[in-house]
Design an enzyme around this catalytic site. Structure first.
Site, PDB file in Angstrom:
ATOM      1  N   ASP A 149       0.837  -1.198   0.000  1.00 55.88           N
ATOM      2  CA  ASP A 149       0.000   0.000   0.000  1.00 55.88           C
ATOM      3  C   ASP A 149       0.872   1.247   0.000  1.00 55.88           C
ATOM      4  O   ASP A 149       2.028   1.203   0.425  1.00 55.88           O
ATOM      5  CB  ASP A 149      -0.861   0.065   1.267  1.00 55.88           C
ATOM      6  CG  ASP A 149      -1.792  -1.123   1.385  1.00 55.88           C
ATOM      7  OD1 ASP A 149      -2.131  -1.712   0.350  1.00 55.88           O
ATOM      8  OD2 ASP A 149      -2.165  -1.438   2.534  1.00 55.88           O
TER       9      ASP A 149
HETATM   10  N1  URA Z   1      -1.187  -5.935   3.864  1.00 55.14           N
HETATM   11  C1  URA Z   1      -1.667  -4.676   3.870  1.00 55.14           C
HETATM   12  O1  URA Z   1      -2.713  -4.416   4.455  1.00 55.14           O
HETATM   13  N2  URA Z   1      -0.993  -3.741   3.235  1.00 55.14           N
HETATM   14  C2  URA Z   1       0.172  -3.949   2.608  1.00 55.14           C
HETATM   15  O2  URA Z   1       0.759  -3.027   2.061  1.00 55.14           O
HETATM   16  C3  URA Z   1       0.676  -5.268   2.616  1.00 55.14           C
HETATM   17  C4  URA Z   1      -0.028  -6.247   3.245  1.00 55.14           C
END
Ligand code: URA
Length: 233
Positions: free
Chosen positions: A104
């Protein structure tokens, strides 16, 4: 069809200027005949290119590890937001690197890139079950019931079933989470389903690969033995 000079660069023969000199010196043969013209088009599938008599294999496989900072989206391009591609040194710009899975925008830590499509698909396939370890700061405190719920396989708010995962409480509002799949916002949603909203997330490990001492925002190429570890898990 590829330009001969680009093919030579991609094969690891050298930088653009080194390749120019190599061609000028007559060290390159195409199908057995000397070739000095770098702009000549060649078909790597059917033609044989040699450098000093050694056959070149075409595109060199490159696998890169980035220590991703917050604020960059995992995408090869985006009209409005900064992408992780901007963090890679220019020398890899012609290598066709793609992110392996995604983090993310606000998640930090280990993100791999490769130009090898087969390796990419093997690493992101849920069948391969590559374990990924995340460090999370979060609201609340993880307890035994949460650990058991993760181990049994959580069901998220929208009914999505998760595979069994490992939750290791580290202290008040801090945990390590190990998952073997990569659903959208997976760790944040898993933690939210147990009323522990994530305030900070970092991926620390993928398979047996860790960030080591790679500084945040920096990238480095994996060594052949590190690629071997990823492939032969
Ligand atoms: N899980 C998440 O919620 N975000 C990420 O970036 C990676 C795994």
């Amino acid at each position: 069809m590829d330009r001969l000079d680009k093919f030579l660069c991609d094969s690891g023969a050298g930088t653009r200027s080194q390749v120019k000199a190599i061609l000028k010196a007559g060290r390159v043969n195409v199908d057995g005949k000397p070739e000095k013209d770098g702009s000549r088009k060649i078909d790597p599938q059917t033609q044989t290119v040699t450098l000093d008599g050694e056959v070149l294999g075409g595109k060199r496989r490159v696998v890169v590890m980035l220590n991703k900072p917050a604020g960059f989206v995992t995408a090869t391009e985006d009209a409005r937001q900064k992408t992780v591609m901007e963090l890679l040194p220019k020398e890899w710009a012609h290598q066709d690197l793609r992110p392996v899975g995604r983090l993310d925008k606000e998640t930090e830590g280990l993100l791999l890139f490769t130009n090898d499509g087969d390796l990419l698909h093997r690493l992101i396939s849920p069948k391969q079950e590559v374990p990924k370890v995340y460090y999370a700061r979060h609201e609340g405190q993880a307890g035994e019931e949460d650990v058991a719920a993760f181990a049994a396989g959580l069901t998220l708010g929208d009914g999505t079933a998760c595979r069994p995962a490992v939750l290791e409480p580290m202290g008040p509002g801090e945990s390590l989470i190990t998952v073997c799949e990569g659903k959208y916002h997976q760790v944040r949603r898993m933690m939210a389903s147990r009323n522990m909203a994530v305030t900070y997330l970092e991926r620390r490990q993928e398979g047996s690969l860790t960030l080591g001492d790679l500084p945040r925002g920096k990238a480095r190429e994996l060594l052949p033995e590190e690629i071997g570890l990823l492939e032969n898990r």
